[in-house]
Design an enzyme around this catalytic site. Structure first.
Site, PDB file in Angstrom:
ATOM      1  N   ASN A  32       0.861  -1.175   0.000  1.00  0.00           N
ATOM      2  CA  ASN A  32       0.000   0.000   0.000  1.00  0.00           C
ATOM      3  C   ASN A  32       0.901   1.230   0.000  1.00  0.00           C
ATOM      4  O   ASN A  32       1.499   1.556   1.018  1.00  0.00           O
ATOM      5  CB  ASN A  32      -0.897  -0.042   1.247  1.00  0.00           C
ATOM      6  CG  ASN A  32      -1.720   1.208   1.413  1.00  0.00           C
ATOM      7  OD1 ASN A  32      -1.812   2.031   0.500  1.00  0.00           O
ATOM      8  ND2 ASN A  32      -2.331   1.365   2.585  1.00  0.00           N
ATOM      9  N   TRP A  33       0.991   1.874  -1.152  1.00  0.00           N
ATOM     10  CA  TRP A  33       1.952   2.988  -1.280  1.00  0.00           C
ATOM     11  C   TRP A  33       1.427   4.285  -0.657  1.00  0.00           C
ATOM     12  O   TRP A  33       2.150   5.268  -0.581  1.00  0.00           O
ATOM     13  CB  TRP A  33       2.300   3.222  -2.754  1.00  0.00           C
ATOM     14  CG  TRP A  33       3.026   2.098  -3.409  1.00  0.00           C
ATOM     15  CD1 TRP A  33       3.307   0.857  -2.881  1.00  0.00           C
ATOM     16  CD2 TRP A  33       3.593   2.100  -4.724  1.00  0.00           C
ATOM     17  NE1 TRP A  33       3.997   0.099  -3.789  1.00  0.00           N
ATOM     18  CE2 TRP A  33       4.185   0.842  -4.944  1.00  0.00           C
ATOM     19  CE3 TRP A  33       3.647   3.047  -5.748  1.00  0.00           C
ATOM     20  CZ2 TRP A  33       4.834   0.506  -6.132  1.00  0.00           C
ATOM     21  CZ3 TRP A  33       4.280   2.724  -6.930  1.00  0.00           C
ATOM     22  CH2 TRP A  33       4.872   1.470  -7.118  1.00  0.00           C
ATOM     23  N   LYS A  34       0.168   4.310  -0.286  1.00  0.00           N
ATOM     24  CA  LYS A  34      -0.455   5.501   0.307  1.00  0.00           C
ATOM     25  C   LYS A  34      -0.204   6.728  -0.598  1.00  0.00           C
ATOM     26  O   LYS A  34      -0.093   6.554  -1.812  1.00  0.00           O
ATOM     27  CB  LYS A  34       0.052   5.697   1.735  1.00  0.00           C
ATOM     28  CG  LYS A  34      -0.094   4.395   2.558  1.00  0.00           C
ATOM     29  CD  LYS A  34       0.124   4.548   4.015  1.00  0.00           C
ATOM     30  CE  LYS A  34      -0.050   3.186   4.690  1.00  0.00           C
ATOM     31  NZ  LYS A  34       0.055   3.243   6.144  1.00  0.00           N
ATOM     32  N   HIS A  65      -9.243   1.022   4.990  1.00  0.00           N
ATOM     33  CA  HIS A  65      -7.961   1.248   5.673  1.00  0.00           C
ATOM     34  C   HIS A  65      -8.169   2.190   6.865  1.00  0.00           C
ATOM     35  O   HIS A  65      -8.979   3.113   6.793  1.00  0.00           O
ATOM     36  CB  HIS A  65      -6.942   1.832   4.689  1.00  0.00           C
ATOM     37  CG  HIS A  65      -5.568   1.830   5.269  1.00  0.00           C
ATOM     38  ND1 HIS A  65      -5.128   2.803   6.128  1.00  0.00           N
ATOM     39  CD2 HIS A  65      -4.558   0.935   5.160  1.00  0.00           C
ATOM     40  CE1 HIS A  65      -3.891   2.513   6.511  1.00  0.00           C
ATOM     41  NE2 HIS A  65      -3.524   1.383   5.937  1.00  0.00           N
ATOM     42  N   GLU A  89      -6.577   4.605   7.929  1.00  0.00           N
ATOM     43  CA  GLU A  89      -6.407   6.042   7.654  1.00  0.00           C
ATOM     44  C   GLU A  89      -7.657   6.617   6.999  1.00  0.00           C
ATOM     45  O   GLU A  89      -8.024   7.764   7.244  1.00  0.00           O
ATOM     46  CB  GLU A  89      -5.158   6.247   6.763  1.00  0.00           C
ATOM     47  CG  GLU A  89      -3.884   6.024   7.571  1.00  0.00           C
ATOM     48  CD  GLU A  89      -2.729   5.455   6.776  1.00  0.00           C
ATOM     49  OE1 GLU A  89      -2.721   5.552   5.537  1.00  0.00           O
ATOM     50  OE2 GLU A  89      -1.808   4.895   7.428  1.00  0.00           O
ATOM     51  N   GLY A 115       2.599   2.026  10.856  1.00  0.00           N
ATOM     52  CA  GLY A 115       3.550   3.129  10.712  1.00  0.00           C
ATOM     53  C   GLY A 115       4.240   3.512  12.005  1.00  0.00           C
ATOM     54  O   GLY A 115       4.882   4.550  12.094  1.00  0.00           O
ATOM     55  N   GLY A 142       2.968  -1.215   4.309  1.00  0.00           N
ATOM     56  CA  GLY A 142       2.962   0.223   4.045  1.00  0.00           C
ATOM     57  C   GLY A 142       4.378   0.717   3.778  1.00  0.00           C
ATOM     58  O   GLY A 142       4.898   0.584   2.671  1.00  0.00           O
ATOM     59  N   GLY A 143       5.005   1.254   4.809  1.00  0.00           N
ATOM     60  CA  GLY A 143       6.331   1.877   4.671  1.00  0.00           C
ATOM     61  C   GLY A 143       7.342   1.037   3.900  1.00  0.00           C
ATOM     62  O   GLY A 143       8.014   1.544   2.989  1.00  0.00           O
ATOM     63  N   GLU A 188      -5.316  -5.162  10.510  1.00  0.00           N
ATOM     64  CA  GLU A 188      -4.261  -4.175  10.758  1.00  0.00           C
ATOM     65  C   GLU A 188      -4.530  -3.458  12.077  1.00  0.00           C
ATOM     66  O   GLU A 188      -5.297  -2.486  12.106  1.00  0.00           O
ATOM     67  CB  GLU A 188      -4.225  -3.151   9.627  1.00  0.00           C
ATOM     68  CG  GLU A 188      -3.955  -3.745   8.260  1.00  0.00           C
ATOM     69  CD  GLU A 188      -3.386  -2.719   7.303  1.00  0.00           C
ATOM     70  OE1 GLU A 188      -2.278  -2.936   6.828  1.00  0.00           O
ATOM     71  OE2 GLU A 188      -4.054  -1.700   7.059  1.00  0.00           O
ATOM     72  N   SER A 194       3.593  -2.423  10.305  1.00  0.00           N
ATOM     73  CA  SER A 194       5.052  -2.462  10.495  1.00  0.00           C
ATOM     74  C   SER A 194       5.685  -3.800  10.150  1.00  0.00           C
ATOM     75  O   SER A 194       6.598  -4.255  10.834  1.00  0.00           O
ATOM     76  CB  SER A 194       5.413  -2.039  11.926  1.00  0.00           C
ATOM     77  OG  SER A 194       4.967  -0.720  12.179  1.00  0.00           O
TER      78      SER A 194
END
Ligand code: PGA
Length: 250
Positions: free
Chosen positions: A9-11, A95, A97, A173, A234-235, A167, A213
């Site tokens: 997930n590149w956000k 998600h 966010e 993150g 993610g990251g 998640e 993470s």
């Protein structure tokens, strides 16, 4: 056997040129016949480009969000039909966010899921508890209600188009991960909850990803748990070396 999946997930990261660089690095770093299905989710403006770039490769492209309506006066929004017209038929919904910063509720997500399924899309449905829920011991109830509110009116056949992504919000993150045991405990609970609401076969077949993470250093241990079928990253998905290492962790 249910699918093993690693999704990135590149956000809101990577412009067009940067997307090109990341995709070409992934093409060289990922194994030719990966043990897991690999999915990347760039931002809307780069979906068509990513789809075209990856056509010949074993890497699928997903969107990070989608509007629930078919079309109309919804300035700034993107429909299922628009996504499909770019070649993309997988979408991440729910998600944390989106829930936290854009006010997406279980009821809205139910609508989005239904719209995506009507268009024969695959949904990566995200859910998970906040730290307060876990501290208060409410995490199982919370997760059950998120699933129930958005997914439990589905017909049995729709589950073949659903991928679940647990998640825990406190692990996203933050550098803090659920331990492999915590992930396994929750994933087993999710599978049991689905078996009770639907049937054992659906529960056995649905892929349940862990997100929060995940890094090359912890992926192998988390993915080794029997009810963990991969990860939503993610990251670490923004770094081709790390993403490839995670994808090759099965
Ligand atoms: P993270 O994000 O890997 O950076 O924790 C996971 C996600 O938000 O899907």
């Amino acid at each position: 056997m249910r699918a093993k999946i690693v999704a990135g997930n590149w956000k809101m990261n990577k412009n067009l040129a940067e997307t090109g660089v990341l995709l070409s690095e992934l093409k060289t770093k990922l194994k030719e016949a990966p043990d897991a299905k690999i999915i990347v989710a760039p931002t809307f403006t780069n979906l068509y480009y990513a789809f075209e770039e990856l056509k010949e490769f074993d890497i699928e492209v997903a969107a990070q969000n989608m509007h629930q309506s078919e079309n109309g006066a919804f300035t700034g929004e993107i429909s299922a039909d628009m996504l499909k017209s770019t070649g993309v038929d997988t979408v991440i919904l729910g998600h944390s966010e989106r829930r936290a910063y854009f006010g997406e509720t279980d009821a809205l997500l139910e609508e989005k899921v239904n719209t995506a399924l009507r268009h024969d899309m695959t949904v990566i449905f995200c859910f998970g508890e906040e730290l307060e829920d876990r501290k208060a011991g409410n995490h199982f109830d919370l997760v059950e209600s998120q699933l129930k509110n958005a997914l439990f009116k589905l017909d049995a056949d729709s589950w073949k188009n659903i991928i679940l992504a647990y998640e825990p919000v406190w692990a996203i993150g933050t550098g803090e991960t659920a331990s492999p045991e915590q992930a396994q405990e929750m994933h087993a609970f999710i599978r049991k909850t689905i078996a009770n609401a639907f049937n054992a076969e659906i529960a056995e077949e649905v892929s349940i990803l862990y997100g929060g993470s995940v890094k090359p250093a912890n992926a192998k241990e988390i993915f080794a748990k029997p009810d963990v079928d991969g990860g939503l990253i993610g990251g670490a998905a923004l770094d081709p070396q790390s993403f490839a290492a995670i994808a090759n962790s099965f």
